[in-house]
Write a protein that holds these residues in place. Structure first.
Motif, PDB file in Angstrom:
ATOM      1  N   UNK A   1     -25.079-105.940   1.438  1.00 28.51           N
ATOM      2  CA  UNK A   1     -24.573-104.870   0.721  1.00 28.51           C
ATOM      3  C   UNK A   1     -24.992-103.483   1.551  1.00 28.51           C
ATOM      4  N   UNK A   2     -24.487-102.195   1.729  1.00 26.25           N
ATOM      5  CA  UNK A   2     -24.948-101.126   2.392  1.00 26.25           C
ATOM      6  C   UNK A   2     -25.047-100.272   0.869  1.00 26.25           C
ATOM      7  N   UNK A   3     -25.964 -99.837   1.097  1.00 21.37           N
ATOM      8  CA  UNK A   3     -27.969 -99.580   0.382  1.00 21.37           C
ATOM      9  C   UNK A   3     -27.418 -97.616   0.645  1.00 21.37           C
ATOM     10  N   UNK A   4     -27.639 -97.431   1.084  1.00 18.56           N
ATOM     11  CA  UNK A   4     -27.528 -95.580   1.906  1.00 18.56           C
ATOM     12  C   UNK A   4     -27.469 -95.389   3.359  1.00 18.56           C
ATOM     13  N   UNK A   5     -26.768 -94.120   3.270  1.00 12.86           N
ATOM     14  CA  UNK A   5     -26.019 -93.964   4.727  1.00 12.86           C
ATOM     15  C   UNK A   5     -27.219 -91.688   4.632  1.00 12.86           C
ATOM     16  N   UNK A   6     -28.017 -91.764   5.605  1.00 13.66           N
ATOM     17  CA  UNK A   6     -27.966 -91.016   5.727  1.00 13.66           C
ATOM     18  C   UNK A   6     -27.126 -89.881   6.509  1.00 13.66           C
ATOM     19  N   UNK A   7     -26.601 -90.407   7.503  1.00 18.66           N
ATOM     20  CA  UNK A   7     -25.232 -88.772   8.662  1.00 18.66           C
ATOM     21  C   UNK A   7     -24.988 -90.305   9.290  1.00 18.66           C
ATOM     22  N   UNK A   8     -24.419 -89.432  10.768  1.00 23.76           N
ATOM     23  CA  UNK A   8     -24.045 -89.480  11.988  1.00 23.76           C
ATOM     24  C   UNK A   8     -25.144 -88.745  11.907  1.00 23.76           C
ATOM     25  N   UNK A   9     -25.845 -89.423  13.381  1.00 19.36           N
ATOM     26  CA  UNK A   9     -26.839 -89.530  14.351  1.00 19.36           C
ATOM     27  C   UNK A   9     -26.363 -89.084  15.584  1.00 19.36           C
ATOM     28  N   UNK A  10     -27.145 -88.411  16.790  1.00 18.13           N
ATOM     29  CA  UNK A  10     -27.010 -88.027  17.999  1.00 18.13           C
ATOM     30  C   UNK A  10     -27.735 -89.433  18.492  1.00 18.13           C
ATOM     31  N   UNK A  11     -26.697 -90.062  19.044  1.00 18.49           N
ATOM     32  CA  UNK A  11     -27.448 -91.659  20.105  1.00 18.49           C
ATOM     33  C   UNK A  11     -28.581 -91.739  20.501  1.00 18.49           C
ATOM     34  N   UNK A  12     -28.914 -90.365  21.072  1.00 17.24           N
ATOM     35  CA  UNK A  12     -30.647 -90.182  22.114  1.00 17.24           C
ATOM     36  C   UNK A  12     -31.287 -89.804  21.810  1.00 17.24           C
ATOM     37  N   UNK A  13     -30.958 -89.198  20.832  1.00 17.31           N
ATOM     38  CA  UNK A  13     -32.391 -88.232  19.979  1.00 17.31           C
ATOM     39  C   UNK A  13     -32.974 -88.925  18.571  1.00 17.31           C
ATOM     40  N   UNK A  14     -31.539 -88.998  17.875  1.00 14.22           N
ATOM     41  CA  UNK A  14     -31.672 -89.414  16.396  1.00 14.22           C
ATOM     42  C   UNK A  14     -31.562 -88.532  15.735  1.00 14.22           C
ATOM     43  N   UNK A  15     -31.051 -87.218  15.759  1.00 14.66           N
ATOM     44  CA  UNK A  15     -30.179 -85.599  15.657  1.00 14.66           C
ATOM     45  C   UNK A  15     -29.611 -86.047  14.103  1.00 14.66           C
ATOM     46  N   UNK A  16     -29.663 -86.300  12.995  1.00 14.62           N
ATOM     47  CA  UNK A  16     -28.879 -85.701  11.854  1.00 14.62           C
ATOM     48  C   UNK A  16     -27.155 -84.869  11.993  1.00 14.62           C
ATOM     49  N   UNK A  17     -25.944 -85.301  12.784  1.00 17.53           N
ATOM     50  CA  UNK A  17     -25.139 -83.761  13.248  1.00 17.53           C
ATOM     51  C   UNK A  17     -24.177 -83.513  11.489  1.00 17.53           C
ATOM     52  N   UNK A  18     -24.114 -84.576  11.390  1.00 18.22           N
ATOM     53  CA  UNK A  18     -22.713 -84.678   9.859  1.00 18.22           C
ATOM     54  C   UNK A  18     -23.694 -85.495   9.142  1.00 18.22           C
ATOM     55  N   UNK A  19     -23.579 -85.074   8.007  1.00 17.38           N
ATOM     56  CA  UNK A  19     -23.366 -85.603   7.055  1.00 17.38           C
ATOM     57  C   UNK A  19     -22.749 -86.776   6.381  1.00 17.38           C
ATOM     58  N   UNK A  20     -20.792 -86.402   6.805  1.00 17.95           N
ATOM     59  CA  UNK A  20     -19.876 -87.752   6.228  1.00 17.95           C
ATOM     60  C   UNK A  20     -19.072 -88.135   7.096  1.00 17.95           C
ATOM     61  N   UNK A  21     -17.948 -88.438   7.220  1.00 18.75           N
ATOM     62  CA  UNK A  21     -17.293 -88.991   8.164  1.00 18.75           C
ATOM     63  C   UNK A  21     -16.127 -87.966   8.834  1.00 18.75           C
ATOM     64  N   UNK A  22     -15.781 -86.642   7.823  1.00 17.94           N
ATOM     65  CA  UNK A  22     -15.032 -86.164   8.060  1.00 17.94           C
ATOM     66  C   UNK A  22     -15.525 -85.246   8.865  1.00 17.94           C
ATOM     67  N   UNK A  23     -16.705 -84.515   8.923  1.00 21.21           N
ATOM     68  CA  UNK A  23     -17.681 -83.532   8.954  1.00 21.21           C
ATOM     69  C   UNK A  23     -18.255 -83.893  10.912  1.00 21.21           C
ATOM     70  N   UNK A  24     -18.373 -85.413  10.887  1.00 25.82           N
ATOM     71  CA  UNK A  24     -18.598 -86.308  12.375  1.00 25.82           C
ATOM     72  C   UNK A  24     -17.716 -86.140  12.849  1.00 25.82           C
TER      73      UNK A  24
END
Length: 72
Positions: free
Chosen positions: A41-64
């Motif tokens: 089961x999926x526990x917690x998602x912290x957002x959507x991140x840059x695949x290179x540096x890991x910086x969180x860019x968006x908190x939800x799918x719509x924003x991503x």
């Protein structure tokens, strides 16, 4: 020529983002010492991140999606 979005932290051009989630996996242990996967089961998602540096860019799918569709 239109450019896609760039990471606000590292500046690399992005065509996708990584979804960062933690999962919980349960296993069943039998009397003969074998494990069988019972449930994941999926526990917690912290957002959507840059695949290179890991910086969180968006908190939800719509924003991503909005971020990935914009051009600089």
């Amino acid at each position: 020529m239109q450019e896609g979005p760039k990471c606000p932290k590292c500046g690399k051009p992005l065509s996708y983002l990584k979804r960062i989630c933690t999962e919980s996996t349960e296993y069943e242990l039998s009397a003969d010492g074998c494990y069988e996967k019972a449930e994941t089961s999926e526990e917690k998602c912290s957002g959507f991140a840059c695949p290179f540096c890991g910086f969180i860019i968006a908190e939800d799918e719509t924003s991503a999606i909005e971020f990935l569709r914009k051009s600089n």
